[in-house]
Scaffold this motif. Structure first.
Motif, short mmCIF file in Angstrom:
data_model
loop_
_atom_site.label_atom_id
_atom_site.label_comp_id
_atom_site.label_asym_id
_atom_site.label_seq_id
_atom_site.Cartn_x
_atom_site.Cartn_y
_atom_site.Cartn_z
N ASN A 423 0.81 -1.21 0.00
CA ASN A 423 0.00 0.00 0.00
C ASN A 423 0.85 1.26 0.00
O ASN A 423 0.41 2.30 -0.48
CB ASN A 423 -0.93 0.01 1.22
N ARG A 505 -5.62 0.04 2.45
CA ARG A 505 -6.03 -0.16 1.06
C ARG A 505 -7.36 0.53 0.77
O ARG A 505 -7.52 1.19 -0.27
CB ARG A 505 -6.13 -1.66 0.78
N HIS A 506 -8.31 0.43 1.72
CA HIS A 506 -9.62 1.03 1.52
C HIS A 506 -9.51 2.54 1.40
O HIS A 506 -10.14 3.17 0.54
CB HIS A 506 -10.53 0.65 2.70
N ASN A 509 -8.09 3.25 -1.94
CA ASN A 509 -9.12 3.03 -2.96
C ASN A 509 -10.01 4.26 -3.10
O ASN A 509 -10.37 4.67 -4.21
CB ASN A 509 -10.00 1.84 -2.61
N LYS A 510 -10.38 4.84 -1.97
CA LYS A 510 -11.25 6.01 -1.98
C LYS A 510 -10.57 7.22 -2.63
O LYS A 510 -11.24 8.17 -3.03
CB LYS A 510 -11.69 6.36 -0.56
N ASP A 514 -6.14 1.58 -7.50
CA ASP A 514 -6.66 0.24 -7.73
C ASP A 514 -5.58 -0.63 -8.36
O ASP A 514 -4.37 -0.34 -8.23
CB ASP A 514 -7.93 0.28 -8.57
N TYR A 535 -4.71 -10.74 -4.28
CA TYR A 535 -6.05 -10.24 -3.99
C TYR A 535 -6.95 -11.36 -3.46
O TYR A 535 -7.74 -11.16 -2.52
CB TYR A 535 -6.69 -9.66 -5.25
N TRP A 540 -10.02 -9.66 -1.61
CA TRP A 540 -10.33 -8.39 -2.26
C TRP A 540 -10.88 -8.62 -3.66
O TRP A 540 -10.83 -9.74 -4.21
CB TRP A 540 -9.09 -7.51 -2.34
N ASP A 543 -10.19 -5.90 -9.06
CA ASP A 543 -9.64 -4.60 -9.44
C ASP A 543 -8.78 -3.99 -8.34
O ASP A 543 -8.41 -2.81 -8.43
CB ASP A 543 -10.77 -3.63 -9.84
N THR A 545 -9.59 -3.50 -5.16
CA THR A 545 -10.34 -2.73 -4.17
C THR A 545 -10.85 -3.64 -3.05
O THR A 545 -11.03 -4.84 -3.24
CB THR A 545 -11.53 -1.99 -4.81
N ASP A 548 -16.44 -2.38 0.63
CA ASP A 548 -16.73 -1.42 1.70
C ASP A 548 -17.21 -2.10 2.97
O ASP A 548 -16.86 -1.70 4.09
CB ASP A 548 -17.77 -0.40 1.24
#
Length: 561
Positions: A423, A505-506, A509-510, A514, A535, A540, A543, A545, A548
């Motif tokens: 990350n 990572r989240h 992603n936001k 990706d 992944y 995950w 892509d 991500t 959520d």
């Protein structure tokens, strides 16, 4: 689960306010250090924040191990939105800060807002909790690290062990600026020093006698300490430079800005050359291992701490420089100016390539000064290699904007995979397949089938960085001992690591990151398929991500929400 204790102290430097907030629930679920700071950053930094804006937040955090007298516990963590990678980054540093930090009566410091004046902030323990004093310090504008420490000694009777400090690089928003402590220990990677610079915070000091009492299991704490004190590891004499020649001769060290795979003059800058310049032992707080490298050369009048292996690479092999004293000078300049030696060295190497000037150490030293003050070409290079490479006419050897560490993914393919998916980018401490591949425990050839191992290593390193314990204690702080020390099953610790990786990572992603960002600037076998294996091992999406629903919010909302 054993965890850090104490409130989070939020300091808004814009309105010069300080508020202590109870975060017991967060600490109980995250141990401390990196995991705690990541949870806070994920929930409290807006996803669309500007790294240099007042809405970004910088976290300084400790863990439960800093309440012990065990070796390998003289470290702390810093976390924030990186101006180099544009994602969350965590970095840690050793020295003697942690005991003074906990003595001030807190577990986490959160800095937010933006000051109109250059500030030093003083945090002490008071009868009702941490107390804060704001001091305007215009006389420290542009000051190097040691001059700030000298000022704090003269005016406040505080030493470098009480301080975090930025140099001129941080003030000038160099994207790889470090936060320094104890003058020579760096919260290095990712540019947190520039985050403090954007807030106009020159220095924060900590002092007090209010450390919480946390019962650290013994054994194994004193067993670890005793083994560290009696070890005959090469690292105790040569630090991380001890394997320089072995790595160069049997694998590779990126040389002349990645043009070559080995350096013909490695003996001049390797472990033996560093040990010849070492003049005394050096350590971090409470650590009997004493692997630090105080070095000096009287003939040229340089005294520094280091260089460690990564600096030997970035200012030696990567630049084609074959004199250890030249590397020592670069190391000291980075400490004084407040810059990460890896990113600074690789960026200067890119410039030397563009100028056909490999081996020109004098030009490298001049360029470091220009970067820190954003003068001439230094203004371009202060942006980092990813943003400067087109103007220089060289390849972009970064991942997610972060310059590569020394361990070459072109020959250590598992480490290459680690760089690609990490990350925080091309950082060797994030996953660390390198150790298994150097030792032969894992075949360095190929990427497929390595994802599960990498996931376990990444999760483990979160636990290490949350404890907080030193990576160099790995042979002594076994999985079984970590279970005992943290009073938790190793599977639960791995799960905590996985949750922290997911939060990083989240958040990224936001910010639009990706699978396209999980790549390398060079080819290694089956990388795209190996990334998909990774992944899948993480649960995950294809892509890159994180769903959520799999990321929970645990931190208190900011007061202004």
């Amino acid at each position: 689960m054993l965890h850090a204790e104490g409130p989070m102290l939020t300091i808004d430097v814009g309105d010069r306010s300080a508020t202590a907030v109870d975060i017991d629930d967060v600490l109980e679920n995250t141990i401390g250090g990196r995991a705690t700071a990541t949870a806070l950053a994920h929930d409290r930094i807006p996803y669309d924040a500007d790294p240099f804006g007042p809405e970004n937040r910088a976290y300084l955090s400790t863990g439960p191990m800093q309440m012990s007298r065990m070796s390998f516990t003289g470290r702390m963590n810093m976390t924030g939105l990186s101006p180099l990678t544009d994602g969350l980054v965590s970095t840690n540093a050793g020295g003697y800060l942690s005991r003074n930090f906990t003595g001030a009566g807190l577990s986490v410091l959160e800095l937010t807002g933006q000051s109109d004046e250059l500030l030093a902030i003083h945090v002490t323990d008071g009868p009702n909790g941490p107390e804060v004093e704001f001091e305007e310090v215009p006389e420290l504008e542009g000051a190097e690290t040691s001059r700030v420490s000298g000022y704090m000694d003269t005016h406040h009777d505080l030493g470098p062990e009480n301080c975090i400090t930025i140099g001129p690089a941080g003030e000038n928003l160099v994207r790889f600026a470090s936060v320094m402590t104890f003058d020579s220990r760096a919260f290095g990677r990712g540019g947190i020093g520039a985050v403090l610079g954007s807030k106009n915070v020159k220095c924060v000091t900590f002092e007090g006698d209010s450390s919480p009492e946390i019962e650290i299991p013994d054994p194994p704490a004193m067993d670890v300490h005793r083994e560290a004190a009696t070890s005959d590891d090469l690292m105790r004499r040569q630090g991380t430079t001890g394997n320089t020649e072995f790595i160069n001769d049997n694998f590779s060290i990126p040389t002349r800005y990645f043009d070559d795979y080995e350096f013909e003059s490695i003996a001049n800058i390797g472990g033996n050359a560093v040990e010849e310049k070492k003049y005394k032992k050096g350590a971090c707080s409470q650590c009997a291992y004493a692997c630090k490298l105080p070095t000096k050369d009287e003939e040229r009048g340089v005294e520094t701490e280091g260089p460690e292996f990564e600096t030997v690479y970035s200012f030696g092999t990567c630049q084609g420089v074959d004199d250890i004293v030249d590397v020592m000078i670069s190391n000291e300049l980075c400490d004084e100016l407040g810059m990460d030696t890896i990113s600074a060295g690789v960026t200067v190497a890119a410039y030397l390539k563009s100028e056909d000037a490999f081996g020109n150490a004098d030009l490298a030293h001049e360029t470091l000064e220009k970067i820190a003050h954003r003068e001439g070409i230094g203004d371009v290079l202060a942006e980092g290699t990813a943003r400067a490479h087109e103007e220089l006419g060289v390849n972009n050897y970064t991942v997610k904007g972060m310059e590569f560490a020394a361990h070459d993914g072109r020959t250590l393919h598992g480490q290459g995979l680690s760089y690609a998916v990490a990350n925080r980018g091309a950082d060797h401490m994030y996953g660390g397949m390198l150790g298994l591949e150097y030792s032969g425990e894992v075949d360095p050839e190929g990427t497929l089938g390595k994802a599960e191992t990498l996931v376990g290593l990444e999760n483990h390193n979160v636990v290490r960085d949350s404890g907080v314990v030193c990576a160099f204690g790995g042979d002594y702080l076994t999985d079984e001992r970590l279970e005992q020390l943290l009073d938790a099953d190793y599977e639960d610790l791995q799960a905590l690591g996985a949750r922290t990786i997911e939060r990083e990572r989240h958040f990224n992603n936001k910010r639009g990151k990706d699978v396209e960002d999980d790549d390398l600037p060079y080819d290694i076998p089956d990388l795209a398929d190996a990334v998909q294996e990774y992944y899948e091992a993480r649960g995950w999406n294809e892509d890159g991500t994180v769903p959520d629903a799999s990321v929970d919010s645990v931190a208190p909302a900011p007061a202004d929400d």
